[in-house]
Design a protein around this motif. Structure first.
Motif, PDB file in Angstrom:
ATOM      1  N   THR A 125      20.288   3.419   8.145  1.00 43.51           N
ATOM      2  CA  THR A 125      21.343   3.981   7.513  1.00 43.51           C
ATOM      3  C   THR A 125      20.417   5.364   7.240  1.00 43.51           C
ATOM      4  OG1 THR A 125      20.743   3.728   5.196  1.00 43.51           O
ATOM      5  CG2 THR A 125      22.934   2.255   6.514  1.00 43.51           C
ATOM      6  N   GLU A 126      21.228   6.206   7.898  1.00 43.63           N
ATOM      7  CA  GLU A 126      20.548   7.710   7.525  1.00 43.63           C
ATOM      8  C   GLU A 126      20.823   7.589   6.053  1.00 43.63           C
ATOM      9  OE1 GLU A 126      18.910  10.949   9.073  1.00 43.63           O
ATOM     10  OE2 GLU A 126      19.947   9.806  10.133  1.00 43.63           O
ATOM     11  N   SER A 127      21.040   7.760   5.352  1.00 38.17           N
ATOM     12  CA  SER A 127      20.685   8.181   3.250  1.00 38.17           C
ATOM     13  C   SER A 127      19.711   7.585   2.958  1.00 38.17           C
ATOM     14  CB  SER A 127      22.313   7.258   3.163  1.00 38.17           C
ATOM     15  OG  SER A 127      22.790   8.285   3.607  1.00 38.17           O
ATOM     16  N   PHE A 128      19.292   6.079   3.583  1.00 38.79           N
ATOM     17  CA  PHE A 128      18.734   5.165   2.580  1.00 38.79           C
ATOM     18  C   PHE A 128      17.020   5.693   2.797  1.00 38.79           C
ATOM     19  CE2 PHE A 128      16.169   1.511   2.148  1.00 38.79           C
ATOM     20  CZ  PHE A 128      16.092   1.504  -0.022  1.00 38.79           C
ATOM     21  N   ALA A 129      17.297   5.993   4.548  1.00 41.26           N
ATOM     22  CA  ALA A 129      16.065   6.611   5.546  1.00 41.26           C
ATOM     23  C   ALA A 129      15.484   7.776   4.714  1.00 41.26           C
ATOM     24  CB  ALA A 129      16.164   6.394   6.983  1.00 41.26           C
ATOM     25  N   GLN A 130      16.061   8.800   3.957  1.00 41.86           N
ATOM     26  CA  GLN A 130      16.001  10.043   3.479  1.00 41.86           C
ATOM     27  C   GLN A 130      15.524   9.356   2.486  1.00 41.86           C
ATOM     28  OE1 GLN A 130      18.636  12.668   4.619  1.00 41.86           O
ATOM     29  NE2 GLN A 130      18.556  12.901   6.809  1.00 41.86           N
ATOM     30  N   ARG A 131      16.315   8.798   1.623  1.00 41.85           N
ATOM     31  CA  ARG A 131      15.607   8.264   0.392  1.00 41.85           C
ATOM     32  C   ARG A 131      14.451   7.336   0.461  1.00 41.85           C
ATOM     33  NH1 ARG A 131      21.182  10.101  -0.026  1.00 41.85           N
ATOM     34  NH2 ARG A 131      21.552  10.758  -1.421  1.00 41.85           N
ATOM     35  N   ASN A 132      14.237   6.661   0.790  1.00 44.92           N
ATOM     36  CA  ASN A 132      13.255   5.679   0.626  1.00 44.92           C
ATOM     37  C   ASN A 132      12.124   5.781   0.938  1.00 44.92           C
ATOM     38  OD1 ASN A 132      12.077   3.171  -0.154  1.00 44.92           O
ATOM     39  ND2 ASN A 132      12.691   2.168   2.103  1.00 44.92           N
ATOM     40  N   LEU A 133      11.507   6.820   2.626  1.00 45.49           N
ATOM     41  CA  LEU A 133      10.874   7.044   3.593  1.00 45.49           C
ATOM     42  C   LEU A 133      10.982   8.884   3.628  1.00 45.49           C
ATOM     43  CD1 LEU A 133      12.112   4.592   6.749  1.00 45.49           C
ATOM     44  CD2 LEU A 133      10.000   4.063   4.967  1.00 45.49           C
ATOM     45  N   ASN A 134      11.719   9.560   3.303  1.00 43.51           N
ATOM     46  CA  ASN A 134      11.892  10.932   3.309  1.00 43.51           C
ATOM     47  C   ASN A 134      11.629  11.024   4.812  1.00 43.51           C
ATOM     48  OD1 ASN A 134      11.565  13.477   2.730  1.00 43.51           O
ATOM     49  ND2 ASN A 134       9.343  14.200   2.629  1.00 43.51           N
ATOM     50  N   ARG A 135      12.039  10.141   5.705  1.00 42.01           N
ATOM     51  CA  ARG A 135      13.088  10.546   7.090  1.00 42.01           C
ATOM     52  C   ARG A 135      13.946  10.504   7.508  1.00 42.01           C
ATOM     53  NH1 ARG A 135       7.875  11.052  10.508  1.00 42.01           N
ATOM     54  NH2 ARG A 135       6.351  10.374   9.396  1.00 42.01           N
ATOM     55  N   THR A 136      14.434  10.863   8.982  1.00 42.58           N
ATOM     56  CA  THR A 136      16.296  10.320   9.308  1.00 42.58           C
ATOM     57  C   THR A 136      15.790   9.027  10.302  1.00 42.58           C
ATOM     58  OG1 THR A 136      15.478  11.684  11.445  1.00 42.58           O
ATOM     59  CG2 THR A 136      16.224  12.877   9.935  1.00 42.58           C
TER      60      THR A 136
ATOM     61  N   SER B 136      13.255  10.018  13.112  1.00 48.29           N
ATOM     62  CA  SER B 136      12.082  10.003  13.237  1.00 48.29           C
ATOM     63  C   SER B 136      11.347   9.298  12.214  1.00 48.29           C
ATOM     64  CB  SER B 136      12.207  11.163  12.600  1.00 48.29           C
ATOM     65  OG  SER B 136      12.271  11.396  10.589  1.00 48.29           O
ATOM     66  N   GLN B 137      12.437   7.672  11.874  1.00 46.64           N
ATOM     67  CA  GLN B 137      11.635   6.633  11.209  1.00 46.64           C
ATOM     68  C   GLN B 137      10.038   6.248  12.098  1.00 46.64           C
ATOM     69  OE1 GLN B 137      14.000   3.612   9.318  1.00 46.64           O
ATOM     70  NE2 GLN B 137      15.069   3.966  10.610  1.00 46.64           N
ATOM     71  N   PHE B 138      11.171   5.852  13.328  1.00 46.00           N
ATOM     72  CA  PHE B 138      10.854   5.370  14.042  1.00 46.00           C
ATOM     73  C   PHE B 138       9.009   5.604  15.244  1.00 46.00           C
ATOM     74  CE2 PHE B 138      15.179   3.538  14.891  1.00 46.00           C
ATOM     75  CZ  PHE B 138      14.678   3.129  14.480  1.00 46.00           C
ATOM     76  N   GLU B 139       9.372   7.381  14.400  1.00 52.85           N
ATOM     77  CA  GLU B 139       7.847   8.084  14.776  1.00 52.85           C
ATOM     78  C   GLU B 139       6.711   7.885  13.981  1.00 52.85           C
ATOM     79  OE1 GLU B 139       9.248  11.674  15.079  1.00 52.85           O
ATOM     80  OE2 GLU B 139      10.612  11.775  16.548  1.00 52.85           O
TER      81      GLU B 139
ATOM     82  N   PHE C  66       1.025  -1.440   0.307  1.00 48.86           N
ATOM     83  CA  PHE C  66       0.060   0.050   0.088  1.00 48.86           C
ATOM     84  C   PHE C  66       0.776   1.163  -0.001  1.00 48.86           C
ATOM     85  CE2 PHE C  66      -3.764  -3.039   1.699  1.00 48.86           C
ATOM     86  CZ  PHE C  66      -4.822  -2.221  -0.211  1.00 48.86           C
ATOM     87  N   VAL C  67       1.939   0.980  -0.645  1.00 45.53           N
ATOM     88  CA  VAL C  67       2.762   2.511  -0.757  1.00 45.53           C
ATOM     89  C   VAL C  67       2.087   3.436  -2.498  1.00 45.53           C
ATOM     90  CG1 VAL C  67       5.508   3.537  -1.631  1.00 45.53           C
ATOM     91  CG2 VAL C  67       4.760   0.615  -0.989  1.00 45.53           C
ATOM     92  N   HIS C  68       2.336   4.465  -2.066  1.00 47.54           N
ATOM     93  CA  HIS C  68       1.513   5.145  -3.021  1.00 47.54           C
ATOM     94  C   HIS C  68       2.528   4.962  -3.721  1.00 47.54           C
ATOM     95  CE1 HIS C  68      -0.008   9.196  -4.844  1.00 47.54           C
ATOM     96  NE2 HIS C  68      -0.414   9.389  -3.973  1.00 47.54           N
ATOM     97  N   PRO C  69       0.684   5.271  -4.844  1.00 48.27           N
ATOM     98  CA  PRO C  69       1.654   4.680  -6.548  1.00 48.27           C
ATOM     99  C   PRO C  69       2.487   5.633  -7.027  1.00 48.27           C
ATOM    100  CG  PRO C  69      -0.974   4.559  -5.792  1.00 48.27           C
ATOM    101  CD  PRO C  69      -0.337   5.522  -4.538  1.00 48.27           C
ATOM    102  N   LYS C  70       2.382   6.720  -6.687  1.00 44.77           N
ATOM    103  CA  LYS C  70       3.417   7.902  -7.524  1.00 44.77           C
ATOM    104  C   LYS C  70       4.874   7.190  -7.127  1.00 44.77           C
ATOM    105  CE  LYS C  70       5.495  11.969  -7.158  1.00 44.77           C
ATOM    106  NZ  LYS C  70       5.075  13.205  -5.675  1.00 44.77           N
ATOM    107  N   TRP C  71       4.860   6.604  -6.194  1.00 44.79           N
ATOM    108  CA  TRP C  71       6.136   5.854  -5.298  1.00 44.79           C
ATOM    109  C   TRP C  71       6.665   4.187  -6.564  1.00 44.79           C
ATOM    110  CZ3 TRP C  71       8.849   9.872  -4.637  1.00 44.79           C
ATOM    111  CH2 TRP C  71       7.976  11.224  -4.144  1.00 44.79           C
ATOM    112  N   VAL C  72       5.194   3.473  -6.112  1.00 43.31           N
ATOM    113  CA  VAL C  72       5.647   2.326  -7.173  1.00 43.31           C
ATOM    114  C   VAL C  72       3.901   1.518  -7.136  1.00 43.31           C
ATOM    115  CG1 VAL C  72       5.787  -0.120  -6.425  1.00 43.31           C
ATOM    116  CG2 VAL C  72       6.574   1.562  -4.954  1.00 43.31           C
TER     117      VAL C  72
END
Length: 297
Positions: free
Chosen positions: A101-112, A115-118, A46-52
């Motif tokens: 990792t920080e880099s992938f969290a930001q690129r994949n989740l748009n989170r630090t 903050s991904q845990f939040e 259920f990822v947004h269709p824009k991304w997948v």
């Protein structure tokens, strides 16, 4: 010994394919996987269709998807909006997808990384309250294309927090396929020191450097009994361009059969499905077992 194969072809496999298959073909794919003996089949996301965009038909798929008794059909849920949709469609098993990792969290989740845990906490809390089982993926467990090698202790810190949220299992992902059996031992050692045994862990290897089967064998020898794989070896990661295909389910089953390990999966049935799917995708399967058995046919 028995190993459970967590089949990710319909989700992680198809999400990175350039050819978007009709929803009725996806239903048939899932039906064939269950018929071959797979008991856990990740159906969609259920990822947004824009991304997948390949999985934009998730709701339509689930509305009329064949379901076999004794088979689980988990769905990837990125956030609370995705959880709402999963609840609407009677999903009983979900997975969340975190980053080591920080880099992938930001690129994949748009989170630090923090903050991904939040984002995940309310998803897991509501899902558990609704009687769902929640699995957690951790990506970039061995290496990150932006940050390089990833320290096992960093993966453990992220993994422990996801388990502490209430996830029943943690899938350790070698997203870009750089891991080796030595890396696998080091990571499992670190989890053992942190009090997390192999009963809470699964492995998810990509075959970029041809190490997926060797890494899997190393994990099995450490007591891991759940292995992620994708029929035909399809898939990758749309957010990590250096990621190639997943470990092929056929290659995994062939190895496990040779070891006398039970899976309940018929490899020749899977090969037939992969050949059918490869024709629809317009390219040959990268699975070595599919290639070998297809020559015999």
């Amino acid at each position: 010994m028995r190993v459970t194969i967590y089949e990710v072809g319909p989700r992680d496999g198809l999400q990175n394919e350039s050819v978007t298959l009709p929803v009725e073909v996806k239903r048939e794919f899932i039906r064939r996987l269950a018929e071959a003996g797979l008991t856990t089949i990740e159906a969609t996301s259920f990822v947004h269709p824009k991304w997948v965009p390949q999985l934009a038909d998730a709701a339509e798929l689930l509305a009329d998807m064949p379901r076999e008794p004794g088979v689980r059909y988990p769905v990837l849920v990125p956030n609370e909006r995705g959880l709402d949709r999963a609840l609407e469609h009677g999903v009983t098993d979900i997975a969340i997808f975190g980053s080591a990792t920080e880099s992938f969290a930001q690129r994949n989740l748009n989170r630090t990384l923090e903050s991904q845990f939040e984002m995940f906490a309310p998803v897991v809390e509501r899902a558990l309250a609704g009687g769902m089982r929640v699995r957690a993926y951790v990506s970039m467990c061995f290496g990150d294309p932006w940050e390089g090698p990833v320290a096992p202790e960093q993966v453990v810190r992220v993994g422990r927090r996801l388990l502490d949220l209430g996830c029943y299992q943690l899938s350790l992902g070698d997203t870009i396929g750089v891991g080796t059996p030595g890396h696998v031992d080091a990571l499992l050692d670190a989890f053992e020191v942190a009090g997390v045994g192999p009963d809470r862990l699964a492995v998810h290897f990509h075959d970029t450097y041809g190490q997926a089967l060797a890494n899997t064998l190393a994990a099995l020898r450490r007591g891991i009994t759940v292995v992620d794989a994708s029929t035909g070896g399809i898939g990758g990661c749309p957010y990590a361009k250096s990621a190639t295909g997943n470990l092929a389910t056929e290659d995994l089953v062939w190895m496990l059969d040779g070891l006398g390990v039970e899976t309940g999966v018929d490899v020749r049935s899977l090969v037939a499905t992969s050949r059918w799917l490869a024709d629809l995708l317009g390219r040959p399967s990268p699975s070595r077992v599919v290639q070998a058995l297809s020559k015999e046919a």
